[in-house]
Enzyme design. Sequence first.
Site, PDB file in Angstrom:
ATOM      1  N   GLU A 196       0.825  -1.217   0.000  1.00 31.47           N
ATOM      2  CA  GLU A 196       0.000   0.000   0.000  1.00 31.47           C
ATOM      3  C   GLU A 196       0.854   1.259   0.000  1.00 31.47           C
ATOM      4  O   GLU A 196       0.595   2.200  -0.749  1.00 31.47           O
ATOM      5  CB  GLU A 196      -0.961   0.017   1.194  1.00 31.47           C
ATOM      6  N   HIS A 256     -10.601  -4.742   9.969  1.00 31.20           N
ATOM      7  CA  HIS A 256     -11.254  -4.493   8.689  1.00 31.20           C
ATOM      8  C   HIS A 256     -12.463  -3.574   8.852  1.00 31.20           C
ATOM      9  O   HIS A 256     -13.276  -3.493   7.943  1.00 31.20           O
ATOM     10  CB  HIS A 256     -11.773  -5.810   8.083  1.00 31.20           C
TER      11      HIS A 256
END
Lengths: 328, 371
Positions: free
Chosen positions: A60, A129
């Site tokens: 990322e 998450h």
Amino acid sequence: MREITYRDALKEAMAEEMERDPRVFVMGEEVGYYQGAYKVTRGLLEQFGPERVIDAPIAEAGFAGVGVGAAMTGLRPVIEFMTWNFSLVAFDQIVNNAAKMYQMSAGQFSVPIVFRGPNASARQVGSQHSHAVEPFYCNVPGLHVVYPSTPRDAKGLLKTAIRGSNPVVFLEGETLYGAKGLVPEVAEDETIPFGKARIAREGKDATVVVWGRPTPAVLEVAEKFAREGIELEVIDPRTLRPLDTDSIVASVKKTHRCVVVHEHWPFGGPGAEIVDRVQREAFDHLDAPVLRATNLDVPMPYAAGLETQVIVGADRIEAAIRKVLYLG
Amino acid sequence: MRTLPPDDPTLTLFSILREDGTADPQQDAFLPRETLLAMYAQMLRIRRIDERMLGKQRQGKVGFYGTITGQEATPVATGLSLSPEDWVFPALREAAVMLVRGFPLSTWLAQVYGNEADILKGRQMPSHQSGRAVNQVAWSSCIGPQIPQAVGAAMAAKARGDRSVSVGFMGDGATSQPDFHAAMTMAGIHRPPVVLICQNNHWSISVPTEKQTASATLAVKAHAYGLRGVRVDGNDVLAVHHVVKEAVDRARDGGGPTFIESLTYRMGPHSSSDDPTRYRSQEEVETWAKRDPIARLERYLRTAEILDDATLEGLEAGIRAELDAALAEVEELGPPARATVFEDVFAALPPHLQRQQAQFLAMPPAQLAHH
């Protein structure tokens, strides 16, 4: 107008902007061949090819940084995070680089980049998450933070984000992807300006400010109140930075009561910011303290029965509204 | 498992100039006299600027300064290898590449003072200069983010189909960062026109390279990412120039990226806030002083009769005059106007900052705190 899903509205925005401007490209994990972990990029690889729909390695910070470099030198990247949770690995690129480069270089290098992906809880995916990340990014000068709740807003705001000159944190509701709504025809090329709230429902008895994922729940609660003869005004700011304070304050001056509903944790963040602005700018018009209905202040549990308790839902929304109306 | 041959260019140290100032006749490219003199003059110029500006910091005239003493060869060789359209993503010790590429010294120095002539409006620390005129971007103080950015800029060049090359710099410490790994990974996959240069100066503030990595060299890491790697003597400006120019030309011609480890030594402190005598020996510093890149090239140039005392005196006088004039131009200027703090946060001044600016300007200026 036609009815399409929030997911397809986002896809259309990207496809139309890529068609319009060869500088626009999409990069992220699984965005190409797999068409996106949530299928938001469906069809883009086929339409635009692997040079403009780039499957990134699981890095990322790396692909966010590649996007920042490409933006600084003239392209317009749309960087997809598989979920915003994973953006925390790229926090330095977003906060220290994308957000500050224009200011640090005194306007020499702009970073026209859009970071996008699903935000907040997504049903039983645990604490890592389920972040609602808007408080992190709303705190940073230099970033725009957008969080649409309808397909029409999703499309129009994403188009504006891609055309703009500033870095944009574009938050999508994971559980909204399948939601359907009316969206103007492609030929209309509708864009929606940042900093303009949408009145999702007009009313006179209390103002409810809500954005993103909890918006449908608030609208259902408003229906219920309507059956009791209580008319709620529901305001969706659509962009948290810039924030349309004027529309919120005007509504509160009319209703004299305000509840802010959000999924992010209750300490600080745009929820608290809105409360602060309302008490400063509408103090003399308030008939009750401004309240918030929020997720509980704990990391998200996995178990369905517990997750439902932690996420802000109709029960806590309704209770807060009853309280500002002094309905016990 | 493939074993690398001992003469693999990531394990050896490419050099041309020997420590005594003679050149390896097999490698010497016999560059034109003007190029050699330009290399020397630019290295000397940077050294003198650093000396003067560190002094200014010690006198309290500027807040911070990071010298690159001992490391002048890599920025100079790189600056001389690039075309005007190329991009530089610097780390801490490459602000001087801008000067080599023709950026005005007075403007560069105004950034050190952060005054009203500073094109960055007093926002960046010294050693963080940037200039659109020479395509050198603002460095981010967190170690490493510029490395994937350089790869991204190169991918953008490839996408546009232009012939610009991006150079991304880092120190040895940065090779420990995830950003390095991600940038090398993506450079290997997409093969854009990028050259990644690691100035291994042996020290990340007080942490020696052997505590950053157990890798035999830093250059050898290139193999794991499918990149071309070269290890070069960073105190040999001829060698660095040869290696960087070759890598830049190769990248421009579509030959893909190169990772270069330039082995050098930070002769001075990490920055004006550091005292290196606390963590390294004087002996080590003296050993490296003998490899000084400027002295080494000077010996070569004197042997080749390109430089003599008179030429050197002329160079020194020219540098002094340039520096005096640039300082005279900027040293006594006031700070940037206070209203400018609201500028450039966004492309246009948004309403909430317009309101804040108006409120702020209605108040008297805050007084400078004296420490």
